[in-house]
Design a protein around this motif. Structure first.
Motif, PDB file in Angstrom:
ATOM      1  N   MET A 118       0.824  -1.229   0.000  1.00  0.00           N
ATOM      2  CA  MET A 118       0.000   0.000   0.000  1.00  0.00           C
ATOM      3  C   MET A 118       0.854   1.272   0.000  1.00  0.00           C
ATOM      4  SD  MET A 118      -1.135   0.110   3.946  1.00  0.00           S
ATOM      5  CE  MET A 118       0.096   0.233   5.234  1.00  0.00           C
ATOM      6  N   LEU A 119       2.139   1.133   0.337  1.00  0.00           N
ATOM      7  CA  LEU A 119       3.004   2.327   0.385  1.00  0.00           C
ATOM      8  C   LEU A 119       3.944   2.422  -0.811  1.00  0.00           C
ATOM      9  CD1 LEU A 119       3.931   2.186   4.183  1.00  0.00           C
ATOM     10  CD2 LEU A 119       2.231   3.657   3.088  1.00  0.00           C
ATOM     11  N   GLU A 120       3.932   1.373  -1.627  1.00  0.00           N
ATOM     12  CA  GLU A 120       4.843   1.361  -2.773  1.00  0.00           C
ATOM     13  C   GLU A 120       4.549   2.522  -3.713  1.00  0.00           C
ATOM     14  OE1 GLU A 120       4.806  -2.400  -4.813  1.00  0.00           O
ATOM     15  OE2 GLU A 120       5.662  -3.379  -3.040  1.00  0.00           O
ATOM     16  N   GLY A 211      -3.483   2.610   4.940  1.00  0.00           N
ATOM     17  CA  GLY A 211      -3.294   3.416   3.734  1.00  0.00           C
ATOM     18  C   GLY A 211      -3.000   4.856   4.107  1.00  0.00           C
ATOM     19  N   THR A 212      -3.016   5.730   3.102  1.00  0.00           N
ATOM     20  CA  THR A 212      -2.779   7.150   3.361  1.00  0.00           C
ATOM     21  C   THR A 212      -3.951   7.960   2.828  1.00  0.00           C
ATOM     22  OG1 THR A 212      -1.585   7.408   1.284  1.00  0.00           O
ATOM     23  CG2 THR A 212      -0.261   6.935   3.241  1.00  0.00           C
ATOM     24  N   GLY A 217       1.638  18.610   1.945  1.00  0.00           N
ATOM     25  CA  GLY A 217       1.925  18.983   3.327  1.00  0.00           C
ATOM     26  C   GLY A 217       0.852  18.561   4.314  1.00  0.00           C
ATOM     27  N   SER A 218      -0.167  17.816   3.863  1.00  0.00           N
ATOM     28  CA  SER A 218      -1.217  17.453   4.819  1.00  0.00           C
ATOM     29  C   SER A 218      -1.620  15.989   4.644  1.00  0.00           C
ATOM     30  CB  SER A 218      -2.429  18.352   4.634  1.00  0.00           C
ATOM     31  OG  SER A 218      -2.883  18.224   3.300  1.00  0.00           O
ATOM     32  N   ARG A 219      -0.627  15.172   4.497  1.00  0.00           N
ATOM     33  CA  ARG A 219      -0.933  13.745   4.341  1.00  0.00           C
ATOM     34  C   ARG A 219      -1.121  13.098   5.715  1.00  0.00           C
ATOM     35  NH1 ARG A 219       3.238   9.985   1.213  1.00  0.00           N
ATOM     36  NH2 ARG A 219       4.470  10.418   3.078  1.00  0.00           N
ATOM     37  N   SER A 220      -2.000  12.102   5.761  1.00  0.00           N
ATOM     38  CA  SER A 220      -2.184  11.343   7.001  1.00  0.00           C
ATOM     39  C   SER A 220      -2.058   9.858   6.699  1.00  0.00           C
ATOM     40  CB  SER A 220      -3.575  11.582   7.590  1.00  0.00           C
ATOM     41  OG  SER A 220      -3.746  12.943   7.890  1.00  0.00           O
ATOM     42  N   LEU A 221      -1.706   9.146   7.743  1.00  0.00           N
ATOM     43  CA  LEU A 221      -1.699   7.690   7.678  1.00  0.00           C
ATOM     44  C   LEU A 221      -3.026   7.227   8.266  1.00  0.00           C
ATOM     45  CD1 LEU A 221       0.421   5.427   7.019  1.00  0.00           C
ATOM     46  CD2 LEU A 221       0.978   5.447   9.457  1.00  0.00           C
ATOM     47  N   GLU A 222      -3.701   6.360   7.535  1.00  0.00           N
ATOM     48  CA  GLU A 222      -4.987   5.887   8.047  1.00  0.00           C
ATOM     49  C   GLU A 222      -4.784   4.574   8.789  1.00  0.00           C
ATOM     50  OE1 GLU A 222      -7.958   5.226   5.077  1.00  0.00           O
ATOM     51  OE2 GLU A 222      -9.542   4.962   6.569  1.00  0.00           O
ATOM     52  N   LEU A 223      -5.315   4.509  10.007  1.00  0.00           N
ATOM     53  CA  LEU A 223      -5.205   3.284  10.795  1.00  0.00           C
ATOM     54  C   LEU A 223      -6.439   2.414  10.587  1.00  0.00           C
ATOM     55  CD1 LEU A 223      -3.728   4.701  14.132  1.00  0.00           C
ATOM     56  CD2 LEU A 223      -2.541   3.962  12.047  1.00  0.00           C
TER      57      LEU A 223
END
Ligand SMILES: Cc1cc2nc3c(=O)[nH]c(=O)nc-3n(C[C@H](O)[C@H](O)[C@H](O)COP(=O)(O)OP(=O)(O)OC[C@H]3O[C@@H](n4cnc5c(N)ncnc54)[C@H](O)[C@@H]3O)c2cc1C
Length: 409
Positions: A118-120, A211-212, A217-223
Motif C-alpha cells: 500500500m506504500l509502494e 493506507g494514506t 503537506g497534509s498527508r495522514s496515515l490511516e489506521l
C-alpha cells in the motif's frame, strides 16, 4: 569478463568483512575477493538510526577500518557489482560485471527491508537499511514542521523515533502489535512503551496502518480503526527479508534464509553463508535459527571465512554456536539482550537507580538476560551465559535478594 579468486565473498557488510578478514588471516596464501552491490566499501549500519540528525552521515567514519587494512593486504573489493546467479557445478558467480570463478564461496547478502504494497510508489516513504536510505531520510525530515509517522515499533523504528523526538520533531510510532517487544515478555514490552511515552513519542499500538489520505503537506496515515495520523514523512520499519532472489535456480535450499549446517556450509561443500540471510542449526541450543543482529552476523562471518579457507586447505570445519546478542540505543538508554528463550521461561525483574534487569530462567537454568542500562552486570551475565549459567549463579551475579517479583511468562 571472467575472473577467478580462491575465496569469493558475495555481500558488502559486516558478515562479508569479517569473512574476508578471517579467510585472509587464516590462509594468507589464498586470494580473496569481496563482491558487493553497494558503491561504497563496507560500513557500519547500526549508527544510521542513532546518529544525531544535525550531523552529516560521514561514510569515511563508518567504514570498517579492517576493510582498509585488507585492501592494503591485497583483498579485492569489487564494488557496484551485483551477483545475479550462482552455478554451483561450474563454481561460478555471475554478476552485472561478468562472471567470477571461486574455489570456495561465502554468501553474505544479508537482508532487505519490507515495504508494504500500500506504500509502494508513494512520495516521502522511506526505509532505513543503507547509507543512501539514511541520507534521503535525513533530508526528508530536515524541513521544519513536517509530521513524521514511523510504522513498526521494533528496534530500527524505535531508534529512529527516539532520534527524531530528541531533536524536536513530533513523531508517532505505529505498530500492529499491542505490545512491541512482547516476545521478551509483558514486563519488557511495558517498560519499552513507557520509555517512548516518557520521552515524548506518540504511540499508536495494536492497530495497523491501512493506507494514506491526502497528499503534500497534509498527508495522514490511516489506521485500521479509521483514525488519521499526521504523516508528511513515513518511515517504514516493519521488518526485513533475506536478499536471496539472486540464488533462484542455484539448487541451494532457501527456506526463510539460506539453509546451512552447523558449520554454515550449504550446497556442494564449497559454499558457506553468513549473516542475516542464514538459517542454521545452532548446536548450542539444538534449534534452527535466523538472527538479524550485528554481532551474530560478525561471528558467522568469521566462522564462514575460516571454514571457506579450510575447505580449500583440508582443515577441520568449525561449528557456529554463538549466544545470540543485540543492543539498541533509544532515548539515551542502552537495551541489551543475550541468550535464547522459547517463551515458556519464568521472567524475574529487578530495578535499581541504574536501570532494569529481566532474567529468564527455566527451572535451575538461566537462559537469557535483557537489560535497560545496568551495563556492568549485563556484561557479566552475558559472559557467564556462554559457559552455561545456573539460576543460582545468575541470581548471585545480578545481586538479587528475596523476594523477586515474577513478572510474566
Ligand atoms: C539502521 C540499522 C540499525 C541497526 N542497529 C543495530 C543495533 O543497534 N544492534 C544490532 O545488533 N543490530 C543492528 N542492526 C542490524 C545489523 O546491522 C545487521 O544484523 C547486519 O548489518 C547484518 O549484516 P549482514 O552482513 O548479514 O548483511 P547486510 O548488512 O544486510 O548487508 C548485506 C550486503 O550484501 C549486499 N548484497 C545484497 N545482495 C547482493 C548481491 N546480489 N550481490 C552483491 N551484493 C549484494 C548488500 O548491498 C549489502 O552490502 C541495524 C541495522 C540497521 C539497518
Amino acid at each position: 569478463m571472467s575472473t577467478y579468486s580462491d575465496v569469493v565473498i558475495v555481500g558488502g557488510s559486516v558478515a562479508a568483512t569479517r569473512a574476508a578478514e578471517a579467510a585472509r588471516r587464516h590462509a594468507p596464501s589464498l586470494n580473496v575477493t569481496v563482491v558487493s552491490a553497494e558503491a561504497h566499501l563496507p560500513y557500519e549500519r547500526p549508527p544510521l538510526s542513532k546518529l544525531p540528525l544535525g550531523e552529516p552521515v560521514d561514510l569515511d567514519e563508518l567504514t570498517y577500518p579492517a576493510v582498509l587494512r585488507l585492501q592494503e593486504e591485497g583483498v579485492k573489493f569489487a564494488l557496484d557489482t551485483r551477483a545475479d546467479g550462482l552455478d554451483i557445478g561450474a563454481k561460478q558467480v555471475s554478476t552485472n560485471c561478468g562472471t567470477i570463478g571461486y574455489g570456495a564461496l561465502v554468501i553474505a547478502t544479508g537482508c532487505e527491508p519490507i515495504l508494504p504494497p500500500m506504500l509502494e510508489g508513494l512520495p516521502d516513504v522511506y526505509v532505513l537499511r543503507s547509507y543512501e536510505d539514511a541520507v534521503a531520510l535525513r533530508a526528508a525530515v530536515a524541513e521544519p514542521g513536517r509530521s513524521v509517522a514511523v510504522i513498526g515499533a521494533g528496534f530500527i523504528g524505535g531508534e529512529f523515533a527516539a532520534t527524531l523526538v530528541k531533536e524536536g520533531h513530533e513523531v508517532t510510532l505505529v505498530d500492529l502489535a499491542a505490545k512491541p517487544l512482547g516476545r521478551f515478555g509483558d514486563a519488557v514490552a511495558d517498560a519499552y512503551e513507557r520509555l517512548h511515552l516518557d520521552n515524548g513519542v506518540d504511540l499508536e499500538l495494536g492497530t495497523g496502518a491501512v493506507g494514506t489520505v491526502g497528499a503534500g503537506g497534509s498527508r495522514s496515515l490511516e489506521l485500521a480503526d479509521g483514525r488519521l495520523i499526521p504523516a508528511d514523512v513515513i518511515v517504514v520499519g516493519v521488518g526485513v527479508r533475506p536478499s536471496v532472489a539472486w540464488l533462484d535456480g542455484s539448487g541451494l535450499t532457501i527456506e526463510n534464509g539460506i539453509v546451512c549446517d552447523e558449520t554454515l556450509r550449504t550446497g556442494d561443500g564449497s559454499v558457506f553463508a553468513a549473516g542475516d540471510a542464514v538459517r542454521w542449526p545452532n548446536p548450542r541450543y539444538g534449534e534452527t535459527m535466523r538472527i538479524e543482529h550485528w554481532t551474530t552476523a560478525a561471528d558467522q562471518g568469521r566462522i564462514a571465512g575460516i571454514n571457506a579457507a579450510n575447505s580449500l586447505l583440508g582443515g577441520e570445519l568449525k561449528s557456529c554456536a554463538p549466544v545470540p546478542y543485540f543492543w539498541s540505543d533509544q532515548h539515551g538508554v542502552r537495551i541489551q539482550y543475550a541468550g535464547h528463550r522459547t517463551g515458556a521461561e519464568q521472567v524475574v525483574e529487578h530495578h535499581d537507580q541504574d536501570g532494569s534487569l529481566y532474567l529468564y530462567h527455566s527451572g535451575d537454568e538461566a537462559v537469557a538476560v535483557l537489560a535497560f542500562e545496568r551495563r556492568p552486570v549485563f556484561v557479566r551475565l552475558r559472559a557467564a551465559l556462554r559457559n552455561g549459567l545456573s539460576w543460582e549463579q545468575a541470581r548471585e551475579i545480578a545481586g538479587l535478594g528475596e523476594p523477586d517479583r515474577v513478572a510474566s511468562r
